[in-house]
Design an enzyme around this catalytic site. Structure first.
Site, PDB file in Angstrom:
ATOM      1  N   GLU A   1     -15.629 -50.235  31.984  1.00  0.00           N
ATOM      2  CA  GLU A   1     -14.827 -51.183  31.200  1.00  0.00           C
ATOM      3  C   GLU A   1     -14.389 -52.391  32.018  1.00  0.00           C
ATOM      4  OE1 GLU A   1     -11.760 -48.009  32.557  1.00  0.00           O
ATOM      5  OE2 GLU A   1     -13.884 -48.127  32.034  1.00  0.00           O
TER       6      GLU A   1
ATOM      7  N   HIS B   1     -15.743 -46.701  36.145  1.00  0.00           N
ATOM      8  CA  HIS B   1     -15.008 -47.362  35.056  1.00  0.00           C
ATOM      9  C   HIS B   1     -15.784 -48.587  34.592  1.00  0.00           C
ATOM     10  CE1 HIS B   1     -11.045 -45.241  35.256  1.00  0.00           C
ATOM     11  NE2 HIS B   1     -11.444 -44.992  36.493  1.00  0.00           N
TER      12      HIS B   1
ATOM     13  N   CYS C   1     -14.273 -41.374  33.886  1.00  0.00           N
ATOM     14  CA  CYS C   1     -13.483 -40.877  35.011  1.00  0.00           C
ATOM     15  C   CYS C   1     -12.900 -39.495  34.691  1.00  0.00           C
ATOM     16  CB  CYS C   1     -12.409 -41.882  35.404  1.00  0.00           C
ATOM     17  SG  CYS C   1     -11.752 -41.596  37.067  1.00  0.00           S
TER      18      CYS C   1
END
Length: 622
Positions: free
Chosen positions: A539, A537, A407
């Site tokens: 994650e 993102h 990001c």
């Protein structure tokens, strides 16, 4: 009938309710049950999207664009499920719903009160969401874990406590149980029970009678038998209903710690779980999950080789600000058979100004950076510390150290390239410098400039790999060579389309773009051990047993070229997307669903953003 387990807490917040709730759900999944989870946050915010990460921890993003509490990340990772924004209940959401009902006249002129209108709204919400399918079976869950944030006795929690007191009678005794998590402080070797006696007494006085008292101990010593007997006597539970949760080598051992103390057998009797008809494929799936989790925890204890990663970020003062990033690194390190050695470096400590004001911090930060095997720059908002991020990225690029940007990390890496490779002095993001002569990153045109809540490009979005990248792209190989992938987004700025041609001509390749080919979403540097950035993102979609592909590639590259080759080859053959099949659709279809439109053609004309403005809000701290 769905079974419900309420997880409440006492004495102090942040005691570990989320891990205990997730671990309990995981253990029930190991028996073949289908499990979902709900988090109740008694704050007035509509969602977590505008909250300061240094106060509240990370904002976790779901497939549907919901910005929620980080505990929902625990649920998704442990239970391997896909939740929605409705799985996070806040006081703001409940009050908004009740007020809207009142304005429509749904209460037929009655005086609207906390009891019964607010408490009924809470119960209705829980019962509705608990029935939503969340896993690959597409079937209604058997068990719903409800975590009540804060501590019992808080003023803001009172409506939810009362709602749960009523709810236990709505669903029946055999379908509702409670775990109450309390702190057992150690006073010079003596485990004190008075705080637990008090908080259990408060819970019972409010009409909720704990079935399990989970005693959190801050240390490696387990719960003493004498302590357990004392809690049993004064808290009106049997000793079998008192379990100890002491510090273990990692949170992944907590499920097995709970299992060893009989929590599964207790709930099987207390909730009559044997009455649920569990199909053999689900039993087999549970057995495989148990075996894989046991292997994970055993192998973790046998790791000796380390991989050193430095995270250069803005919110390093609170580790929970990067909860999912840290988990994704841990999962990847497990797969690479390495022990993760992670150091969080405040990005502003790398800046030249720090050398003058705090030289020790400056030298410590640079010592950590140059000693790491991999450099990660995560997301964030605002100007503070971004020049330090750019310096870290420049160092990793020039020294051939594996780098991964997410990001904001993706965006400032583009800025660094524009400045130091293209030679565009003063290049920047318009978020950071509105007057920059070379805007490498620009504000997305359809994003609201007056409303913060829910107005970013949010949720699951597709990325299409550029033709020809299948022959060389490490990232694409890690995604199994797929042409199209889906990851969750949360951003307001994007790479300036007018600068893309120059950037690519100079060597920075945008290997992944949106379906229209207008938005740059993945970059990769071909002749580098691992220099990768994602606008999304990734994650948020990592799992302990199935790490996120770009994170796995980053950690593997940090371990060495041979490890990266091994993991890339394995992923090329075995990668499976973690998302439900019906979620992996085109962007117009996603917009159609989120906006309630009737056709994808209508959605195709809409801006690529949720557009769910909830009112003017303060931007997350810079």
């Amino acid at each position: 009938m769905t079974k419900y387990i309420l997880v409440s807490g006492g004495v102090v917040s942040g005691i570990g309710k989320g891990v205990i709730a997730s671990s309990t759900g995981l253990l029930l999944r190991m028996t073949g049950l289908k499990v979902t989870a709900i988090k109740i946050d008694p704050y007035m915010n509509i969602d977590a999207g505008t909250m300061n990460p240094l106060e509240h921890g990370e904002v976790y993003v779901l497939n549907d664009g919901g910005e929620v509490d980080l505990d929902l990340g625990n649920y998704e990772r442990y239970l391997n499920v896909t939740l929605s924004r409705d799985n996070n209940i806040t006081t703001g959401k409940i009050y908004r719903e009740v007020i809207e009902n009142e304005r429509r006249g749904d209460y037929l002129g009655k005086t609207v009160q906390i009891v019964p209108h607010v408490t009924n709204a809470i119960q209705d919400w829980v019962e509705r969401v608990a029935k939503k399918p969340v896993d690959e079976t597409g079937e209604q869950p058997d068990v719903c874990i409800i975590e009540l944030g804060g501590t019992v006795g808080d003023i803001e929690s009172a409506p939810f406590i009362e709602a749960m007191r009523q709810f236990q009678f709505r669903v029946g005794h055999d379908n509702f149980a409670q775990i109450h998590v309390s702190l057992i402080p150690d006073m010079h070797g003596e485990q004190k029970t008075k705080p637990t006696q008090t908080t259990v007494g408060v819970s019972r006085g409010l009409g909720l009678l704990p079935d399990i008292v989970a005693c959190r101990l801050l240390g490696s010593d387990p719960l003493f038998p004498s302590t357990k007997a004392k809690i049993s006597m004064f808290c009106h539970v049997s000793e079998a209903q008192v379990i100890g949760v002491h510090d273990v080598s990692s949170v992944y051992h907590v499920p097995l710690l709970l299992e060893a103390q009989g929590i599964v057998e207790y709930f099987q009797k207390r909730l009559n779980l044997s009455s649920l008809n569990i199909a053999k494929p689900m039993l087999d799936r549970g057995d495989v999950l148990r075996r894989r989790w046991q292997e994970l925890t055993k192998n973790q204890e046998r790791l000796f080789d380390e991989v050193s990663i430095v995270l250069v970020g803005k919110y390093t003062a609170l580790k929970d600000s990067y909860m999912s990033v840290i988990k994704a690194l841990e999962h990847s390190a497990f797969r690479c058979r390495r022990k993760l050695k992670l150091q969080l470096v405040p990005s502003e400590d790398l800046e030249r100004e720090t050398l003058d004001t705090a030289p020790v911090k400056y030298h410590d930060a640079w010592r950590a950076l140059v000693g790491a095997q991999g450099v990660l720059v995560p997301g964030g908002f605002g100007l503070r510390g971004t020049e330090g991020m750019i310096l870290a990225i420049k160092w990793a690029r020039e020294q051939n150290v594996p780098f991964f940007g997410i990001c904001l990390g993706f965006q400032v890496a583009v800025v660094e390239w524009a400045r130091n490779v293209l030679g565009l002095a003063g290049a920047n993001s318009t978020e950071l410098d509105e007057a920059t002569p070379h805007p490498a990153i620009v504000f997305m045109p359809e994003i609201s400039t007056t409303h913060m809540g829910g107005t970013m490009r949010l949720g699951l979005r597709p990325t299409v790999f550029t033709p020809g990248t299948e022959t060389w792209s490490k990232v694409r190989r890690l995604y199994g060579g797929a042409l199209k992938i889906w990851e969750r987004h949360r951003h307001r700025w994007e790479v300036n389309p007018e600068m893309v041609e120059k950037l690519e001509a100079s060597g920075l390749k945008f290997v992944g773009k949106d379906e229209k080919g207008e938005r740059m979403q993945v970059f990769e540097l071909p002749n580098h051990p691992y220099f990768v950035g994602l606008q999304a993102h990734p994650e948020f979609c990592t799992r302990p047993l199935d790490p996120s592909p770009p994170f796995l590639g980053f950690v593997a590259a940090s371990c060495g070229a041979q490890v990266l080759e091994e993991q890339a080859e394995w992923m090329a053959q075995n990668f499976r997307p973690p998302h439900p099949q019906d979620a992996m659709v085109s962007e117009p279809e996603l917009i159609k669903r989120s906006k309630g439109l009737t056709s994808t053609a209508e959605a195709d004309a809409q801006p690529y953003v949720n557009g769910n403005a909830n009112g003017v809000a303060v931007s997350p701290t810079a």
